[in-house]
Design an enzyme around this catalytic site. Structure first.
Site, PDB file in Angstrom:
ATOM      1  N   ALA A  60     -53.611-115.992  60.196  1.00  0.00           N
ATOM      2  CA  ALA A  60     -52.723-117.277  59.519  1.00  0.00           C
ATOM      3  C   ALA A  60     -52.585-116.606  58.073  1.00  0.00           C
ATOM      4  O   ALA A  60     -53.289-115.721  57.090  1.00  0.00           O
ATOM      5  CB  ALA A  60     -53.806-118.342  59.324  1.00  0.00           C
ATOM      6  N   THR A 101     -58.201-125.042  62.567  1.00  0.00           N
ATOM      7  CA  THR A 101     -58.896-125.491  61.378  1.00  0.00           C
ATOM      8  C   THR A 101     -58.855-127.571  61.064  1.00  0.00           C
ATOM      9  O   THR A 101     -58.056-127.925  61.908  1.00  0.00           O
ATOM     10  CB  THR A 101     -57.585-125.540  60.211  1.00  0.00           C
ATOM     11  OG1 THR A 101     -58.366-126.065  59.273  1.00  0.00           O
ATOM     12  CG2 THR A 101     -56.530-126.098  60.140  1.00  0.00           C
ATOM     13  N   ASP A 102     -59.852-127.974  60.697  1.00  0.00           N
ATOM     14  CA  ASP A 102     -60.307-129.090  60.265  1.00  0.00           C
ATOM     15  C   ASP A 102     -59.267-129.803  59.727  1.00  0.00           C
ATOM     16  O   ASP A 102     -59.734-131.003  59.579  1.00  0.00           O
ATOM     17  CB  ASP A 102     -61.642-129.642  59.536  1.00  0.00           C
ATOM     18  CG  ASP A 102     -61.575-128.181  58.428  1.00  0.00           C
ATOM     19  OD1 ASP A 102     -61.332-127.342  58.121  1.00  0.00           O
ATOM     20  OD2 ASP A 102     -62.265-129.405  57.569  1.00  0.00           O
ATOM     21  N   TYR A 125     -50.439-126.738  55.288  1.00  0.00           N
ATOM     22  CA  TYR A 125     -51.131-125.668  56.035  1.00  0.00           C
ATOM     23  C   TYR A 125     -51.690-126.845  56.786  1.00  0.00           C
ATOM     24  O   TYR A 125     -51.265-125.598  58.228  1.00  0.00           O
ATOM     25  CB  TYR A 125     -52.400-125.411  54.569  1.00  0.00           C
ATOM     26  CG  TYR A 125     -53.748-124.772  56.008  1.00  0.00           C
ATOM     27  CD1 TYR A 125     -53.259-123.391  56.118  1.00  0.00           C
ATOM     28  CD2 TYR A 125     -54.865-125.490  56.244  1.00  0.00           C
ATOM     29  CE1 TYR A 125     -54.271-123.308  56.484  1.00  0.00           C
ATOM     30  CE2 TYR A 125     -55.475-125.013  56.508  1.00  0.00           C
ATOM     31  CZ  TYR A 125     -55.418-123.407  57.109  1.00  0.00           C
ATOM     32  OH  TYR A 125     -56.792-123.107  58.024  1.00  0.00           O
ATOM     33  N   LYS A 129     -51.011-125.519  61.055  1.00  0.00           N
ATOM     34  CA  LYS A 129     -51.508-125.004  62.112  1.00  0.00           C
ATOM     35  C   LYS A 129     -51.671-126.223  62.575  1.00  0.00           C
ATOM     36  O   LYS A 129     -51.833-125.599  64.553  1.00  0.00           O
ATOM     37  CB  LYS A 129     -53.619-124.848  61.316  1.00  0.00           C
ATOM     38  CG  LYS A 129     -53.238-124.117  59.906  1.00  0.00           C
ATOM     39  CD  LYS A 129     -53.753-122.921  60.709  1.00  0.00           C
ATOM     40  CE  LYS A 129     -54.553-122.707  61.585  1.00  0.00           C
ATOM     41  NZ  LYS A 129     -54.782-120.492  62.299  1.00  0.00           N
TER      42      LYS A 129
HETATM   43  N1  LIG Z   1     -60.784-119.770  55.225  1.00  0.00           N
HETATM   44  C1  LIG Z   1     -61.271-121.021  55.858  1.00  0.00           C
HETATM   45  O1  LIG Z   1     -61.687-121.784  55.048  1.00  0.00           O
HETATM   46  C2  LIG Z   1     -60.260-121.650  57.553  1.00  0.00           C
HETATM   47  C3  LIG Z   1     -60.857-122.604  57.684  1.00  0.00           C
HETATM   48  C4  LIG Z   1     -60.568-123.606  58.904  1.00  0.00           C
HETATM   49  C5  LIG Z   1     -60.152-122.414  59.807  1.00  0.00           C
HETATM   50  N2  LIG Z   1     -59.751-121.297  59.024  1.00  0.00           N
HETATM   51  C6  LIG Z   1     -58.495-120.429  60.430  1.00  0.00           C
HETATM   52  O2  LIG Z   1     -59.423-119.358  60.592  1.00  0.00           O
HETATM   53  C7  LIG Z   1     -58.507-118.302  60.747  1.00  0.00           C
HETATM   54  C8  LIG Z   1     -59.210-117.026  59.951  1.00  0.00           C
HETATM   55  O3  LIG Z   1     -59.330-117.222  58.389  1.00  0.00           O
HETATM   56  P1  LIG Z   1     -59.692-117.097  57.152  1.00  0.00           P
HETATM   57  O4  LIG Z   1     -60.361-117.199  56.426  1.00  0.00           O
HETATM   58  O5  LIG Z   1     -60.647-115.193  58.303  1.00  0.00           O
HETATM   59  O6  LIG Z   1     -58.272-116.324  56.882  1.00  0.00           O
HETATM   60  P2  LIG Z   1     -57.624-115.030  55.687  1.00  0.00           P
HETATM   61  O7  LIG Z   1     -59.500-114.387  55.878  1.00  0.00           O
HETATM   62  O8  LIG Z   1     -57.157-115.625  54.965  1.00  0.00           O
HETATM   63  O9  LIG Z   1     -57.427-113.875  57.085  1.00  0.00           O
HETATM   64  C9  LIG Z   1     -56.477-114.435  57.245  1.00  0.00           C
HETATM   65  C10 LIG Z   1     -55.858-112.868  57.908  1.00  0.00           C
HETATM   66  O10 LIG Z   1     -54.011-112.922  58.673  1.00  0.00           O
HETATM   67  C11 LIG Z   1     -53.470-112.348  57.936  1.00  0.00           C
HETATM   68  N3  LIG Z   1     -51.707-112.249  57.947  1.00  0.00           N
HETATM   69  C12 LIG Z   1     -51.284-113.585  57.224  1.00  0.00           C
HETATM   70  N4  LIG Z   1     -50.229-113.179  57.529  1.00  0.00           N
HETATM   71  C13 LIG Z   1     -50.247-111.971  58.710  1.00  0.00           C
HETATM   72  C14 LIG Z   1     -48.787-112.068  59.719  1.00  0.00           C
HETATM   73  N5  LIG Z   1     -47.663-112.262  59.480  1.00  0.00           N
HETATM   74  N6  LIG Z   1     -49.035-111.365  60.341  1.00  0.00           N
HETATM   75  C15 LIG Z   1     -50.265-110.101  60.891  1.00  0.00           C
HETATM   76  N7  LIG Z   1     -51.207-110.994  59.974  1.00  0.00           N
HETATM   77  C16 LIG Z   1     -50.446-111.663  58.881  1.00  0.00           C
HETATM   78  C17 LIG Z   1     -53.820-112.121  56.333  1.00  0.00           C
HETATM   79  O11 LIG Z   1     -53.246-110.746  55.870  1.00  0.00           O
HETATM   80  P3  LIG Z   1     -52.781-110.710  53.814  1.00  0.00           P
HETATM   81  O12 LIG Z   1     -54.260-110.756  53.651  1.00  0.00           O
HETATM   82  O13 LIG Z   1     -52.206-109.203  54.006  1.00  0.00           O
HETATM   83  O14 LIG Z   1     -52.099-111.576  54.052  1.00  0.00           O
HETATM   84  C18 LIG Z   1     -56.048-112.066  56.395  1.00  0.00           C
HETATM   85  O15 LIG Z   1     -56.207-111.015  56.995  1.00  0.00           O
HETATM   86  C19 LIG Z   1     -57.192-118.640  60.457  1.00  0.00           C
HETATM   87  O16 LIG Z   1     -56.918-119.248  62.091  1.00  0.00           O
HETATM   88  C20 LIG Z   1     -57.757-120.330  59.719  1.00  0.00           C
HETATM   89  O17 LIG Z   1     -56.131-120.980  59.764  1.00  0.00           O
HETATM   90  C21 LIG Z   1     -60.165-120.886  58.193  1.00  0.00           C
END
Ligand SMILES: NC(=O)c1ccc[n+]([C@@H]2O[C@H](COP(=O)([O-])OP(=O)(O)OC[C@H]3O[C@@H](n4cnc5c(N)ncnc54)[C@H](OP(=O)(O)O)[C@@H]3O)[C@@H](O)[C@H]2O)c1
Length: 289
Positions: A60, A101-102, A125, A129
């Site tokens: 994401a 996400t929330d 964002y 989503k």
């Molecule tokens: N973090 C939060 O607080 C949070 C809260 C609610 C929901 N979520 C959801 O949980 C999920 C995982 O989040 P996370 O916290 O693990 O996020 P993260 O640490 O930012 O990881 C997202 C990963 O997706 C990769 N990515 C971005 N663009 C891409 C593309 N075009 N093709 C393939 N990979 C790509 C990123 O790579 P790069 O780093 O190289 O860009 C990163 O490794 C997401 O769906 C997010 O929306 C997260």
């Protein structure tokens, strides 16, 4: 064995999924450098050649403020990328597990959000989503699992816990927003919950998963300092002042109170620990590592 294709493998959730892979899972874990989910043909080709039973989309665009000025990129990844995953899952007959996400909610509700509550994102964002969720449902309906989570942190990647630990080591005082409420969620627990869903094929549709309890960012920061000191990660305690969101302007508006109702997922999978218990475990583990 179950064959699982994991996209976004280098993110917080992706990393924890890789490192907690159950023995019955044959995992193909791909980061952005291996496969860009914006490329429909690449996603489909990978799914057709690996023939997974499950496709987990943990990729994401998660930079909430940057999304305001990079909307095209946020939509290309969070909406179109989700659509490409859903199409690939349909073609190869895999079950899609898509993380959301929330931030699809506006946070104006005083009670926890149910999975079926109408979405009303405040920023790009959340809107991108929410658009991704719609794409998944248009292609796969209730056959896909859309798992919404919140306030994710891990010892790996960029997150609030790591930012706080750094600032607490560098500064003499901190000011943290106290009027945004949510639930901190350890990515390791979320990963465990995701793996557990493989044993529950009936657990589909839109579902919510976070750790238990609620907190403001201020509460979270205070707990991080206390638990990090107890774990031996911080030498001293600094004063933390609670401030209003209006005193900390950001490019994106954030939900004031986005607590997710998890009763269905806790009943189906098993209840998560209170967020502070999970935080303590993460800090102890990362101190020992
Ligand atoms: N973090 C939060 O607080 C949070 C809260 C609610 C929901 N979520 C959801 O949980 C999920 C995982 O989040 P996370 O916290 O693990 O996020 P993260 O640490 O930012 O990881 C997202 C990963 O997706 C990769 N990515 C971005 N663009 C891409 C593309 N075009 N093709 C393939 N990979 C790509 C990123 O790579 P790069 O780093 O190289 O860009 C990163 O490794 C997401 O769906 C997010 O929306 C997260």
């Amino acid at each position: 064995m179950k064959r699982v294709l994991l996209l976004g493998a280098q993110g917080q959730v992706g990393w924890e999924l890789q490192h907690s892979r159950p023995p019955f899972v044959e995992l193909r874990a791909l980061g952005r450098q291996d496969l860009d989910i914006r490329d429909a043909a690449q996603v489909r080709h990978m799914a057709e050649s690996f023939q997974p039973d499950y496709l987990i989309n943990a990729a994401a665009f998660t930079a909430v403020d940057r999304a305001e000025s990079e909307a095209e990129m946020a939509y290309a990844i969070n909406r179109d990328g989700a659509a490409h995953c859903a199409q690939a899952a349909e073609v190869c007959g895999a079950r899609l597990i898509h993380i959301s996400t929330d931030f699809v909610f506006d946070g104006s509700q005083a009670t926890p959000y149910q999975p079926a509550d109408p979405v009303a994102p405040l920023g790009v964002y959340g809107a991108s989503k929410a658009a991704g969720e719609r794409q998944v449902r248009e292609t796969l309906g209730d056959a896909a699992l859309i798992l919404r989570t919140a306030w994710v942190y891990s010892a790996h990647g960029n997150n609030f816990v790591k930012t706080m630990l750094r600032l607490m080591g560098e500064r003499d005082a901190l000011r943290v927003v106290g009027d945004q409420i949510g639930t901190p969620t350890w990515a390791a627990g979320l990963a465990h919950a995701i793996w557990t869903t493989l044993d529950h094929p009936e657990f589909t549709g839109i579902q919510h998963w976070t750790d238990a309890g609620v907190a403001s960012w201020y509460d979270f920061a205070v707990a991080i300092q206390e638990e990090a000191r107890a774990a031996g990660q911080l030498r001293r305690a600094i004063p933390i002042e609670m401030i209003a969101t209006s005193a900390y302007p950001t490019a994106a508006r954030r939900p004031a109170c986005a607590v997710l109702d998890k009763s269905a997922s806790y009943a189906a999978l098993s209840a998560a620990p209170h967020w502070r218990v999970a935080l303590r475990q993460m800090l102890i583990e990362s101190t020992e590592a």
